[in-house]
Design an enzyme around this catalytic site. Structure first.
Site, short mmCIF file in Angstrom:
data_model
loop_
_atom_site.label_atom_id
_atom_site.label_comp_id
_atom_site.label_asym_id
_atom_site.label_seq_id
_atom_site.Cartn_x
_atom_site.Cartn_y
_atom_site.Cartn_z
N HIS A 134 6.95 -45.33 54.89
CA HIS A 134 7.33 -46.55 54.28
C HIS A 134 7.55 -47.78 55.04
CE1 HIS A 134 9.73 -48.73 50.98
NE2 HIS A 134 8.60 -48.14 50.22
N LYS A 136 6.07 -50.93 57.19
CA LYS A 136 5.24 -52.14 56.79
C LYS A 136 5.22 -52.88 57.92
CE LYS A 136 6.50 -51.52 52.08
NZ LYS A 136 7.68 -51.57 51.26
N ASP A 141 -1.92 -57.96 69.57
CA ASP A 141 -2.15 -58.05 70.81
C ASP A 141 -1.02 -58.11 71.75
OD1 ASP A 141 -4.85 -58.95 70.42
OD2 ASP A 141 -4.46 -60.83 70.04
#
Length: 188
Positions: A134, A136, A141
């Protein structure tokens, strides 16, 4: 009374030893041992916030991807956004190394961008095992962390009330990279 104290002390010692052995077993066999990170202090002007619907979340994500120079690591639950998928392909074509971890149930959805990204030779692993993936978040970089409740979907962009934070912090990025590395290895 002294005998009672010795019994309590002995029981407490046994509980501590068993706890240490249990934690050691979890860490040594590579299971999901909790890893805590040091707090990261942020300075002014290091964080941007966006809200949806219509608050610029998707455009901000695409912009960050379009500015990437060397690496992008993403752990994303639901990914059906054509614009974000195309931005990742553009970055890949520029030579940016991209790795994506997706949830197995969401990746199997007919609208998922999994097949499209794999066909474009972008490294993608699917969560296996119990629970759902779950997370996100995205690390760009080794400097920028993008996180929040925002799913990479048209619904998130046009209907849902979600958010993202874009944080420019190499120290925070390092913490996220550690977690991403654990997940990447786990789902190979």
């Amino acid at each position: 009374m002294a005998n009672r104290r010795r019994q309590i002390t002995s029981v407490a010692l046994i509980v501590v030893v068993i706890s240490i052995l249990f934690v050691w077993e979890k860490i040594s066999n590579g299971s999901d041992a909790t890893i805590y990170t040091e707090p990261v202090l942020l300075e002014e002007n290091q964080v941007q916030v966006y809200f949806s619907p219509h608050g610029g979340c998707q455009d901000a994500i695409v912009s960050i991807i379009d500015e990437a120079e060397s690496t992008i690591d993403c752990a994303i639950y639901t990914f059906t956004s054509r614009d974000i998928a195309q931005a990742l392909v553009r970055a890949h074509q520029r030579g940016v190394e991209i790795r994506i971890i997706a949830d197995r149930t969401q990746a199997a959805d007919g609208y998922s961008k999994k097949r499209y990204l794999v066909n474009k030779e972008i490294s993608l692993r699917v969560h296996t095992g119990e629970g759902i993936m779950h997370n996100k978040f995205m690390i760009v970089d080794s400097t920028i962390v993008l996180t929040g409740s925002y799913n990479w979907t048209a619904s998130a962009n046009h209907r849902n009330y979600e958010n993202i934070l874009i944080i420019n912090s190499p120290a925070l990025a390092m913490n996220y990279e550690k977690e991403f590395g654990i997940l990447w290895k786990k789902f190979e």
